[in-house]
Design a protein around this motif. Structure first.
Motif, PDB file in Angstrom:
ATOM      1  N   ARG A 141      81.889  -0.090  -2.785  1.00 36.13           N
ATOM      2  CA  ARG A 141      81.016  -1.045  -2.558  1.00 36.13           C
ATOM      3  C   ARG A 141      79.780   0.403  -1.412  1.00 36.13           C
ATOM      4  N   ALA A 142      80.749   0.897  -0.733  1.00 37.53           N
ATOM      5  CA  ALA A 142      79.919   1.601   0.219  1.00 37.53           C
ATOM      6  C   ALA A 142      79.451   3.029  -1.010  1.00 37.53           C
ATOM      7  N   SER A 143      79.860   3.435  -1.761  1.00 31.91           N
ATOM      8  CA  SER A 143      79.834   4.519  -2.556  1.00 31.91           C
ATOM      9  C   SER A 143      78.279   4.082  -3.319  1.00 31.91           C
ATOM     10  N   GLY A 144      77.627   3.041  -3.694  1.00 31.92           N
ATOM     11  CA  GLY A 144      76.512   2.567  -4.437  1.00 31.92           C
ATOM     12  C   GLY A 144      77.018   2.878  -6.119  1.00 31.92           C
ATOM     13  N   ALA A 145      78.666   3.486  -6.712  1.00 26.78           N
ATOM     14  CA  ALA A 145      78.591   3.492  -7.785  1.00 26.78           C
ATOM     15  C   ALA A 145      78.698   2.454  -8.702  1.00 26.78           C
ATOM     16  N   ARG A 146      78.267   2.371 -10.116  1.00 23.81           N
ATOM     17  CA  ARG A 146      77.962   0.785 -10.053  1.00 23.81           C
ATOM     18  C   ARG A 146      79.390   0.702 -11.294  1.00 23.81           C
ATOM     19  N   LEU A 147      78.948  -0.353 -11.374  1.00 27.12           N
ATOM     20  CA  LEU A 147      80.514  -0.724 -11.806  1.00 27.12           C
ATOM     21  C   LEU A 147      80.344  -1.595 -12.918  1.00 27.12           C
ATOM     22  N   VAL A 148      81.183  -0.820 -14.061  1.00 24.92           N
ATOM     23  CA  VAL A 148      81.162  -1.716 -15.250  1.00 24.92           C
ATOM     24  C   VAL A 148      82.294  -2.279 -15.792  1.00 24.92           C
ATOM     25  N   ARG A 149      82.631  -3.843 -15.860  1.00 27.42           N
ATOM     26  CA  ARG A 149      83.691  -4.279 -16.105  1.00 27.42           C
ATOM     27  C   ARG A 149      84.401  -4.675 -17.543  1.00 27.42           C
ATOM     28  N   THR A 150      85.114  -3.450 -18.075  1.00 27.72           N
ATOM     29  CA  THR A 150      85.365  -3.331 -20.162  1.00 27.72           C
ATOM     30  C   THR A 150      86.378  -2.696 -20.295  1.00 27.72           C
ATOM     31  N   ALA A 151      86.608  -2.180 -20.940  1.00 27.27           N
ATOM     32  CA  ALA A 151      88.463  -2.115 -21.361  1.00 27.27           C
ATOM     33  C   ALA A 151      87.577  -0.724 -22.041  1.00 27.27           C
ATOM     34  N   VAL A 152      88.043   0.565 -21.613  1.00 26.10           N
ATOM     35  CA  VAL A 152      88.511   2.000 -22.379  1.00 26.10           C
ATOM     36  C   VAL A 152      88.972   1.836 -23.548  1.00 26.10           C
ATOM     37  N   GLU A 153      88.377   2.282 -24.390  1.00 19.99           N
ATOM     38  CA  GLU A 153      89.238   2.254 -25.560  1.00 19.99           C
ATOM     39  C   GLU A 153      89.870   3.529 -26.062  1.00 19.99           C
ATOM     40  N   ARG A 154      88.971   4.456 -25.704  1.00 19.27           N
ATOM     41  CA  ARG A 154      89.021   6.238 -25.802  1.00 19.27           C
ATOM     42  C   ARG A 154      88.415   7.327 -25.132  1.00 19.27           C
ATOM     43  N   PHE A 155      88.875   8.266 -24.959  1.00 20.67           N
ATOM     44  CA  PHE A 155      87.345   9.144 -24.360  1.00 20.67           C
ATOM     45  C   PHE A 155      87.324   9.610 -25.932  1.00 20.67           C
ATOM     46  N   LEU A 156      85.355   9.749 -25.962  1.00 23.05           N
ATOM     47  CA  LEU A 156      84.937  10.694 -26.685  1.00 23.05           C
ATOM     48  C   LEU A 156      84.529  11.512 -26.352  1.00 23.05           C
ATOM     49  N   VAL A 157      85.127  12.381 -27.568  1.00 22.48           N
ATOM     50  CA  VAL A 157      85.385  13.925 -27.520  1.00 22.48           C
ATOM     51  C   VAL A 157      84.114  14.742 -28.258  1.00 22.48           C
ATOM     52  N   SER A 158      83.496  16.120 -27.891  1.00 25.45           N
ATOM     53  CA  SER A 158      82.388  16.645 -28.652  1.00 25.45           C
ATOM     54  C   SER A 158      83.241  18.237 -28.705  1.00 25.45           C
ATOM     55  N   GLY A 159      84.315  18.512 -30.050  1.00 26.67           N
ATOM     56  CA  GLY A 159      84.731  20.061 -30.018  1.00 26.67           C
ATOM     57  C   GLY A 159      85.512  19.630 -29.028  1.00 26.67           C
ATOM     58  N   ASP A 160      85.822  20.490 -27.596  1.00 23.42           N
ATOM     59  CA  ASP A 160      87.084  20.213 -26.693  1.00 23.42           C
ATOM     60  C   ASP A 160      86.303  19.863 -25.946  1.00 23.42           C
ATOM     61  N   HIS A 161      85.578  19.418 -25.483  1.00 21.38           N
ATOM     62  CA  HIS A 161      85.275  18.575 -24.656  1.00 21.38           C
ATOM     63  C   HIS A 161      84.808  16.869 -24.720  1.00 21.38           C
ATOM     64  N   VAL A 162      84.950  16.339 -23.269  1.00 22.45           N
ATOM     65  CA  VAL A 162      84.732  15.030 -23.219  1.00 22.45           C
ATOM     66  C   VAL A 162      83.332  14.891 -22.953  1.00 22.45           C
ATOM     67  N   THR A 163      83.086  13.539 -23.784  1.00 18.74           N
ATOM     68  CA  THR A 163      81.276  14.134 -23.175  1.00 18.74           C
ATOM     69  C   THR A 163      81.090  12.385 -22.836  1.00 18.74           C
ATOM     70  N   GLY A 164      82.415  11.707 -22.368  1.00 17.75           N
ATOM     71  CA  GLY A 164      81.966   9.958 -22.527  1.00 17.75           C
ATOM     72  C   GLY A 164      83.343   9.181 -22.539  1.00 17.75           C
ATOM     73  N   VAL A 165      83.633   7.635 -22.647  1.00 18.64           N
ATOM     74  CA  VAL A 165      84.419   6.603 -23.680  1.00 18.64           C
ATOM     75  C   VAL A 165      83.649   5.856 -23.970  1.00 18.64           C
ATOM     76  N   ARG A 166      84.790   5.661 -24.728  1.00 19.30           N
ATOM     77  CA  ARG A 166      83.633   4.179 -25.594  1.00 19.30           C
ATOM     78  C   ARG A 166      84.882   2.539 -25.323  1.00 19.30           C
ATOM     79  N   THR A 167      83.826   1.792 -24.969  1.00 21.77           N
ATOM     80  CA  THR A 167      84.414   0.973 -24.449  1.00 21.77           C
ATOM     81  C   THR A 167      83.782  -0.269 -25.393  1.00 21.77           C
ATOM     82  N   GLY A 168      84.794  -1.633 -25.225  1.00 21.86           N
ATOM     83  CA  GLY A 168      84.827  -2.191 -25.717  1.00 21.86           C
ATOM     84  C   GLY A 168      83.223  -3.259 -25.617  1.00 21.86           C
ATOM     85  N   GLN A 169      82.098  -2.054 -25.009  1.00 24.01           N
ATOM     86  CA  GLN A 169      80.710  -2.482 -24.808  1.00 24.01           C
ATOM     87  C   GLN A 169      79.416  -1.912 -25.569  1.00 24.01           C
TER      88      GLN A 169
END
Length: 391
Positions: free
Chosen positions: A176-204
């Motif tokens: 809460r003190a961080s102010g970060a957004r919390l998303v409640r969903t499962a992370v299925e895998r990392f999104l990768v472009s070349g040899d770099h992670v660009t995000g995550v794929r979730t159930g939403q």
């Protein structure tokens, strides 16, 4: 796909346990935009099944002890900054049943006291300058520390730096003190472009970020693009009904606990670990066994833990158990956490594998990750924790 899921932030933190929440707090304080993703919500995994221990007493001299000492200081700062998570600098008392065990504990404590963190050694600090504080407690003096402790013990070692927090409250407060957004969903895998992670794929849907921090606890090693040898290690805790006056003043445990923490055994190991909480309950542990993701209650283990607790504190013989639960600790084969940039994929950072020490080590872990993400220099040497050591 939810349209508000498609967005880009600076850092995505996978996991809303104490390590993920600490990372979110440290990163946002460094000016980083953070989103936290967790399928179960805050403290729904290992953190919610923990005791809240912040220990230096069970750490052998070396990298983890240095991380623990740094984290111990950071927890005290966090209590002043955030508070509200039942910070209790109660200290620890490790007891010995025999003179031979007491000799071993005394030798172990001496090696801890002589260990100087690398940063202080580089600055020319003398032995013990910023290390562990520990003192011998003769058998005749044990009752001054713990009036209800059983008779016949050979003595113990007192560690005043050991402390405790309420782990679920701590994770919630930090997030809460961080102010970060919390998303409640499962992370299925990392999104990768070349040899770099660009995000995550979730159930939403997909979430995009410049960097991803893997703080997924016992599931942290299961992402196929960047596997790690992290496995679950099961443990039970018994919780008594509240006492009007808590009968245990410190975190009290036997020497076997230190041995079990460092063990590689898959089978059941138990050791007496007893402490009171600010709510008046008494927490009783500890057990360790590798049985996959099974969290079923095993009453033979609970009975063994109860017997060990009564052996140390006879006053607990008539205590009513309010509940019992099992948790899974993220076990690393060399017993060191996995912290730092992935050696295969750019933009991916790991903060996992702490086993039962995640709550105690979380702030220093977050400090290290934040420095690595932002290009700073961590106060504790990150090399021993590098994910690439398993390559």
């Amino acid at each position: 796909m939810s349209c508000d899921m498609v967005q880009t932030v600076d850092v995505l933190v996978v996991g809303a346990g104490i390590v993920g929440a600490s990372c979110a707090y440290a990163l946002t304080r460094a000016g980083v935009r953070v989103t936290v993703v967790d399928r179960g919500g805050v403290a729904s995994g290992t953190t919610g099944a923990g005791e809240g221990n912040i220990l230096v007493s069970d750490k052998e001299p070396g990298p983890e002890l240095e991380l623990a000492l740094r984290s111990n200081d950071l927890w005290r700062n966090l209590d002043e900054e955030c508070g509200g998570f039942e910070w209790d600098p109660k200290g620890g008392l490790v007891v010995a049943e025999t003179p031979e065990v007491l000799d071993a504990l005394t030798t172990f404590a001496e090696t801890q006291r002589r260990h100087v963190p690398a940063a202080d050694a580089d600055a020319g600090a003398p032995p013990g300058a910023a290390g562990v504080v520990a003192s011998l407690v003769p058998a005749a003096d044990l009752r001054e520390f713990e009036p209800h402790l059983a008779e016949g013990l050979a003595g113990g070692i007192h560690y005043p730096q050991d402390a405790q927090v309420q782990p679920m409250l701590a994770a919630a407060r930090l997030l809460r003190a961080s102010g970060a957004r919390l998303v409640r969903t499962a992370v299925e895998r990392f999104l990768v472009s070349g040899d770099h992670v660009t995000g995550v794929r979730t159930g939403q849907g997909d979430l995009y970020a410049d960097a991803v921090v893997n703080a997924a606890g016992t599931w942290a090693g299961s992402f196929p693009q960047a596997p790690l040898p992290i496995r679950p290690r099961k443990g039970f805790i018994l919780v008594t009904q509240p006492f009007a006056v808590p009968p245990v003043r410190h975190k009290v445990y036997t020497a076997a606990y230190v041995t079990n923490v460092a063990s590689d055994a898959e089978g059941l190991e138990t050791s007496g670990v007893i402490e009171s909480t600010q709510a008046g309950t008494v927490l009783i542990g500890a057990s360790r066994q590798r049985v996959g993701y099974d969290t079923a209650i095993d009453y033979t283990v609970l009975a063994k833990l109860a017997k060990q607790a009564v052996g140390l504190f006879p006053v607990l013989r008539t205590a009513q158990v309010m509940r019992a639960y099992a948790g899974l600790r993220p076990y690393s084969p060399d017993h060191l956490p996995v912290i730092g940039p992935d050696h295969r994929l750019g933009g991916l950072f790991h903060a996992c594998g702490h086993e039962g020490a995640g709550i105690g080590l979380a702030p220093a872990t977050a400090e290290m990750v934040t420095a690595q993400v932002t290009g700073g220099r961590p106060p504790v040497d990150p090399a021993p924790f590098a994910p690439g050591r398993f390559a």
